[in-house]
Design an enzyme around this catalytic site. Structure first.
Site, PDB file in Angstrom:
ATOM      1  N   ASN A 130     100.230  20.530 -75.481  1.00 35.52           N
ATOM      2  CA  ASN A 130      99.979  20.185 -74.071  1.00 35.52           C
ATOM      3  C   ASN A 130      98.578  19.607 -73.984  1.00 35.52           C
ATOM      4  O   ASN A 130      97.668  20.109 -74.633  1.00 35.52           O
ATOM      5  CB  ASN A 130     100.009  21.433 -73.180  1.00 35.52           C
ATOM      6  CG  ASN A 130     101.399  21.970 -72.971  1.00 35.52           C
ATOM      7  OD1 ASN A 130     102.366  21.374 -73.437  1.00 35.52           O
ATOM      8  ND2 ASN A 130     101.499  23.091 -72.279  1.00 35.52           N
ATOM      9  N   GLY A 131      98.400  18.608 -73.138  1.00 37.31           N
ATOM     10  CA  GLY A 131      97.075  18.015 -72.987  1.00 37.31           C
ATOM     11  C   GLY A 131      97.100  16.554 -73.419  1.00 37.31           C
ATOM     12  O   GLY A 131      98.177  15.968 -73.577  1.00 37.31           O
ATOM     13  N   ARG A 180     107.638  23.411 -63.916  1.00 40.92           N
ATOM     14  CA  ARG A 180     106.377  22.685 -64.027  1.00 40.92           C
ATOM     15  C   ARG A 180     106.576  21.175 -64.032  1.00 40.92           C
ATOM     16  O   ARG A 180     105.637  20.424 -63.803  1.00 40.92           O
ATOM     17  CB  ARG A 180     105.666  23.074 -65.342  1.00 40.92           C
ATOM     18  CG  ARG A 180     105.189  24.504 -65.376  1.00 40.92           C
ATOM     19  CD  ARG A 180     104.861  24.928 -66.790  1.00 40.92           C
ATOM     20  NE  ARG A 180     103.695  24.253 -67.312  1.00 40.92           N
ATOM     21  CZ  ARG A 180     102.499  24.807 -67.443  1.00 40.92           C
ATOM     22  NH1 ARG A 180     102.311  26.056 -67.064  1.00 40.92           N
ATOM     23  NH2 ARG A 180     101.496  24.142 -67.935  1.00 40.92           N
ATOM     24  N   GLU A 223     107.703  12.677 -51.792  1.00 40.55           N
ATOM     25  CA  GLU A 223     107.887  13.404 -53.050  1.00 40.55           C
ATOM     26  C   GLU A 223     109.353  13.612 -53.396  1.00 40.55           C
ATOM     27  O   GLU A 223     109.755  13.417 -54.527  1.00 40.55           O
ATOM     28  CB  GLU A 223     107.244  14.800 -52.960  1.00 40.55           C
ATOM     29  CG  GLU A 223     105.751  14.826 -53.085  1.00 40.55           C
ATOM     30  CD  GLU A 223     105.224  16.251 -52.964  1.00 40.55           C
ATOM     31  OE1 GLU A 223     104.449  16.652 -53.824  1.00 40.55           O
ATOM     32  OE2 GLU A 223     105.586  16.966 -52.001  1.00 40.55           O
ATOM     33  N   CYS A 257     103.793  19.623 -69.018  1.00 33.97           N
ATOM     34  CA  CYS A 257     104.290  20.123 -70.298  1.00 33.97           C
ATOM     35  C   CYS A 257     104.221  21.655 -70.390  1.00 33.97           C
ATOM     36  O   CYS A 257     103.318  22.268 -69.828  1.00 33.97           O
ATOM     37  CB  CYS A 257     103.470  19.543 -71.436  1.00 33.97           C
ATOM     38  SG  CYS A 257     103.406  17.764 -71.426  1.00 33.97           S
ATOM     39  N   LYS A 292     105.619  15.150 -48.203  1.00 32.55           N
ATOM     40  CA  LYS A 292     106.851  15.876 -48.524  1.00 32.55           C
ATOM     41  C   LYS A 292     108.020  14.908 -48.626  1.00 32.55           C
ATOM     42  O   LYS A 292     108.843  14.985 -49.534  1.00 32.55           O
ATOM     43  CB  LYS A 292     107.172  16.936 -47.448  1.00 32.55           C
ATOM     44  CG  LYS A 292     106.311  18.155 -47.441  1.00 32.55           C
ATOM     45  CD  LYS A 292     106.552  19.129 -48.586  1.00 32.55           C
ATOM     46  CE  LYS A 292     105.737  18.847 -49.788  1.00 32.55           C
ATOM     47  NZ  LYS A 292     104.396  19.248 -49.919  1.00 32.55           N
ATOM     48  N   LYS A 307     104.963  20.097 -61.334  1.00 29.03           N
ATOM     49  CA  LYS A 307     104.453  21.171 -60.475  1.00 29.03           C
ATOM     50  C   LYS A 307     102.989  21.439 -60.787  1.00 29.03           C
ATOM     51  O   LYS A 307     102.200  21.737 -59.913  1.00 29.03           O
ATOM     52  CB  LYS A 307     105.289  22.429 -60.726  1.00 29.03           C
ATOM     53  CG  LYS A 307     104.914  23.623 -59.886  1.00 29.03           C
ATOM     54  CD  LYS A 307     105.398  23.433 -58.480  1.00 29.03           C
ATOM     55  CE  LYS A 307     104.928  24.519 -57.544  1.00 29.03           C
ATOM     56  NZ  LYS A 307     104.819  24.004 -56.159  1.00 29.03           N
ATOM     57  N   HIS A 316      95.281   0.162 -36.018  1.00 25.72           N
ATOM     58  CA  HIS A 316      94.517  -0.633 -36.985  1.00 25.72           C
ATOM     59  C   HIS A 316      95.324  -0.959 -38.237  1.00 25.72           C
ATOM     60  O   HIS A 316      94.763  -1.112 -39.307  1.00 25.72           O
ATOM     61  CB  HIS A 316      93.228   0.115 -37.351  1.00 25.72           C
ATOM     62  CG  HIS A 316      92.390   0.423 -36.156  1.00 25.72           C
ATOM     63  ND1 HIS A 316      91.689  -0.541 -35.468  1.00 25.72           N
ATOM     64  CD2 HIS A 316      92.199   1.576 -35.474  1.00 25.72           C
ATOM     65  CE1 HIS A 316      91.069   0.015 -34.431  1.00 25.72           C
ATOM     66  NE2 HIS A 316      91.366   1.312 -34.417  1.00 25.72           N
ATOM     67  N   GLU A 371     100.738  15.636 -44.687  1.00 23.71           N
ATOM     68  CA  GLU A 371     101.586  16.533 -45.467  1.00 23.71           C
ATOM     69  C   GLU A 371     103.075  16.237 -45.216  1.00 23.71           C
ATOM     70  O   GLU A 371     103.885  16.260 -46.150  1.00 23.71           O
ATOM     71  CB  GLU A 371     101.235  17.996 -45.137  1.00 23.71           C
ATOM     72  CG  GLU A 371     102.058  19.061 -45.818  1.00 23.71           C
ATOM     73  CD  GLU A 371     102.025  19.018 -47.350  1.00 23.71           C
ATOM     74  OE1 GLU A 371     101.245  18.261 -47.925  1.00 23.71           O
ATOM     75  OE2 GLU A 371     102.843  19.736 -47.958  1.00 23.71           O
ATOM     76  N   TRP A 387     106.176  16.203 -70.332  1.00 21.64           N
ATOM     77  CA  TRP A 387     106.054  15.299 -69.191  1.00 21.64           C
ATOM     78  C   TRP A 387     105.282  14.109 -69.732  1.00 21.64           C
ATOM     79  O   TRP A 387     104.107  14.229 -70.087  1.00 21.64           O
ATOM     80  CB  TRP A 387     105.297  15.995 -68.061  1.00 21.64           C
ATOM     81  CG  TRP A 387     105.236  15.221 -66.791  1.00 21.64           C
ATOM     82  CD1 TRP A 387     106.156  15.218 -65.780  1.00 21.64           C
ATOM     83  CD2 TRP A 387     104.172  14.362 -66.348  1.00 21.64           C
ATOM     84  NE1 TRP A 387     105.741  14.404 -64.762  1.00 21.64           N
ATOM     85  CE2 TRP A 387     104.530  13.854 -65.081  1.00 21.64           C
ATOM     86  CE3 TRP A 387     102.965  13.950 -66.912  1.00 21.64           C
ATOM     87  CZ2 TRP A 387     103.722  12.979 -64.361  1.00 21.64           C
ATOM     88  CZ3 TRP A 387     102.153  13.075 -66.198  1.00 21.64           C
ATOM     89  CH2 TRP A 387     102.547  12.605 -64.945  1.00 21.64           C
TER      90      TRP A 387
HETATM   91  C1  G6P Z   1     101.147  18.474 -58.095  1.00 24.56           C
HETATM   92  C2  G6P Z   1     102.223  19.180 -57.313  1.00 24.56           C
HETATM   93  C3  G6P Z   1     101.806  19.303 -55.853  1.00 24.56           C
HETATM   94  C4  G6P Z   1     100.455  20.009 -55.762  1.00 24.56           C
HETATM   95  C5  G6P Z   1      99.399  19.319 -56.614  1.00 24.56           C
HETATM   96  C6  G6P Z   1      98.151  20.177 -56.731  1.00 24.56           C
HETATM   97  O1  G6P Z   1     101.062  17.150 -57.689  1.00 24.56           O
HETATM   98  O2  G6P Z   1     103.450  18.474 -57.411  1.00 24.56           O
HETATM   99  O3  G6P Z   1     102.776  20.052 -55.147  1.00 24.56           O
HETATM  100  O4  G6P Z   1     100.048  20.031 -54.437  1.00 24.56           O
HETATM  101  O5  G6P Z   1      99.884  19.125 -57.943  1.00 24.56           O
HETATM  102  O6  G6P Z   1      98.491  21.349 -57.406  1.00 24.56           O
HETATM  103  P1  G6P Z   1      97.736  22.725 -57.281  1.00 24.56           P
HETATM  104  O7  G6P Z   1      98.506  23.648 -58.171  1.00 24.56           O
HETATM  105  O8  G6P Z   1      96.344  22.492 -57.769  1.00 24.56           O
HETATM  106  O9  G6P Z   1      97.766  23.143 -55.857  1.00 24.56           O
END
Ligand code: G6P
Length: 618
Positions: free
Chosen positions: A100-101, A27, A498, A2, A495, A613, A514, A491, A74
């Protein structure tokens, strides 16, 4: 997640609010809205979906007025519908609130207020704030000597009853020359202008409007008029505020020739690595130099354990850090999901140092874990990208990434910058302990060579695109790597998940036997990350096992690796680098692979569904 914007001044508020909301889009959000106070009273316009939908609505029915608040939501409580979008009102449209929150006890407050005859219209937790402030306002008398005191009293009375977190802004129909904001656990900044003031959940909407910003702290309430800002602490009363300069790089400078921010940020990595290392490598002392750790070398030498905590991609960087620091410095490292660490009670001695690793500096779980470790008396440090963010402010010290704004929801350049900062930390700790001057110098040389090597790595883009075209239809992927590249496998899989919504699993290559090997078939590609190094032959054996079961194999290997080329269906070559730095290089083709597959599948690369984000709720 948000986002909040607010404006009070001499200009029409809607253009600032809409532009501000656009700057907060990165965000992550699923609905948006604004409330504007003007000659026609308090008017609200909201939409489910993108901000463009809001803009289109406002073309037909513009909202005029010089005071306003806006929000990108969000969804947490209640679906992403127009009625659940913010701003919320008190039932009588006397006040409007953006929040927000999370209000944890919203249900019991709602039940109580409903018992008193108030009707709720949304399924959100945030509406209770609007209704509660409205309710409290009915029982406070305006004061003769301060036109806004009773408004603050009502807001405070409401906040005293809620449990949870908030960054909130309120406008009042009958008091069109004031905007009230409050913060607990969710960031808010006030921008100081001339004859106008601004409000936002981070500095980015304020860029170009003011370069003086005030960060509100937890429990503070701000009374903002066009030419005045008064801040008070909920218990301690009046607070003297100081405006700080706008952080450099708070602005997203836009797309420069790329179709998506994610691709642009992948290509920015050689530069962001340089920025992360600039001024931090000392050839004279064969070590890394950090200005903001706020511990003496003697105190650092006394550290006997590190806890690295983070979420998401930053957690993968922490895993890379674990391998690097244990290998180069010989210090035991524990990597913890922040969401777990905050509720665990690990027995740690006082010489344990905590690093919170975060791009945004606002991730709620990471912030909570940092606070918990601080409370226990540990020195806490942040490895963070966003200057002035909550974690950057609350940590006892830290290291900024200097990667510039990262807009794509899927983190790329922040990840490689985090890895390079952790590599420099490993060098620093190693040189405080057993590492020789010559070994330190060799690591510095390897680090300095990285940006050019990453630049060269990105030349594989066309090749990766072809691989993507061949496999974009698959619905399952496996990613396998070992040791330094086990986190790379995680990672790479993250990616892909996501941004293309393909199921992907990352695994340490040997663990494949396993479980994941049961998934191998001709429709499930396995991506092996296998640069030359100690475990090359072992990973090669795992690759053979997949081939023997008819699974397609994509390999990320070092230039000239003919064995990999012979066995794999596809090879993507990367330059030779020191084994411990390989994760910083080998992740780039995986970022590109995820990107191209997502584009081929028609996905919204920069704003993937359901993701945010900056995750500011638990
Ligand atoms: C969200 C984002 C990710 C990020 C994670 C942690 O899930 O989509 O890309 O890695 O938060 O965020 P930070 O800002 O703490 O690295």
């Amino acid at each position: 997640m948000c986002g909040i914007v607010g404006y009070i001044g001499h200009r029409e508020s809607s253009p600032f609010l809409l532009e501000g909301l656009r700057r907060l889009e990165y965000r992550g959000y699923d609905s948006a809205g604004i409330a504007v106070l003007g000659q026609n009273g308090l008017k609200i316009c909201k939409t489910a979906g993108r901000i463009q939908g809001l803009v289109d609505k406002l073309i037909d029915t513009p909202l005029a007025g010089t005071v306003g608040i806006g929000h990108t939501r969000w969804a947490t409580h209640g679906q992403a519908t127009e009625v659940n979008a913010h701003p919320h009102h008190d039932g009588g449209s006397r006040i409007a609130v953006v929040h927000n929150g999370v209000i944890e006890n919203y249900q019991s407050i709602k039940t109580t207020l409903e018992g008193k005859g108030r009707r709720f219209y949304s399924a959100t937790d945030s509406e209770v704030l609007a209704q509660l402030i409205g309710y409290e306002l009915e029982s406070v008398e305006p004061s003769a000597d301060d036109p806004y005191r009773h408004l603050v009293t009502a807001v405070k009375a409401a906040l005293d009853q809620v449990r949870g977190t908030y960054g909130l802004a309120v406008v009042f129909r009958d008091y069109p020359d004031v905007l009230i904001a409050a913060r607990l656990g969710s960031p808010l900044v006030v921008g100081i202008g001339t004859g106008e003031n601004f409000l936002a959940s981070d500095a980015s909407p304020l860029v170009g409007h003011t370069d003086r910003i005030v960060y509100l702290a937890d429990h503070q309430i701000a009374v903002v008029t066009a030419d005045r800002l008064d801040v008070s602490h909920r218990e301690a009363g009046q607070v003297h505020w100081n405006a700080e300069a706008m952080p450099i790089n708070a602005a997203d400078s836009g797309l420069s020739g790329f179709d998506h921010y994610m691709l642009q940020e992948i290509y920015e990595q050689p530069t962001s690595l340089e920025n992360a290392m600039r001024g931090r490598l000392s050839e004279e002392h064969a070590t890394a130099v950090f200005g903001g750790l706020n511990l003496t070398p003697r105190q650092m030498r006394g550290v006997n354990r590190l806890v690295l905590t983070a979420c998401g991609t930053s957690w993968h960087a922490a895993l890379v850090g674990e391998y690097l620091i244990e290998e180069l410095a010989g210090i035991p490292v524990e990597v913890e999901y922040a969401s777990e660490l905050r509720y665990r009670n690990p027995p740690l001695d006082p010489e344990t140092l905590l690093f919170a690793i975060t791009q945004s500096g606002e991730t709620a779980d990471t912030l909570a874990a940092l606070r918990e470790m601080k409370r226990k008396g540990h020195h806490t440090l942040a490895i963070c990208n966003v200057v002035g963010s909550s974690i950057a402010q609350e940590a006892d010290g830290g290291i900024y990434l200097h990667a510039g704004p990262e807009v794509g929801v899927a983190s790329t350049k922040a990840y490689t910058s985090q890895c390079v900062v952790l590599a420099m930390l490993a060098l620093y700790f190693g040189r405080l302990r057993h590492m020789s001057f010559d070994a330190g110098l060799r690591i510095i040389e390897s680090l300095q060579a990285l940006p050019a090597q990453l630049e060269k790595t990105l030349e594989v883009n066309d090749r990766v695109k072809k691989v993507a075209e061949r496999y974009a239809h698959c619905n399952n992927f496996l990613y396998m790597g070992r040791q330094f590249n086990f986190p790379t496998a995680l990672e790479g899989a993250l990616k892909l998940k996501e941004i293309s919504y393909i199921h992907a699993e990352g695994y340490p290559a040997a663990e494949m036997k396993h479980g994941p090997i049961a998934l191998v078939d001709e429709h499930t590609p396995s991506v092996f990350i296998m640069p030359h190094g100690k475990v090359y032959d072992k990973v090669m054996a795992n690759l053979e096992e997949v081939k023997a079961r008819g699974g397609p194999v994509i390999v990320v290997a070092c230039e000239g690796d003919t064995d990999a080329a012979r066995l794999a269906d596809e090879v993507i070559y990367t330059p030779h680098v020191e084994e411990f730095l390989q994760p910083i290089i080998s992740v780039a083709p995986l970022q590109l692979l995820a990107y191209h597959i997502a584009v081929l599948r028609g996905c919204d690369v920069d704003k993937p569904r359901n993701l945010a984000k900056s995750v500011t709720v638990e």
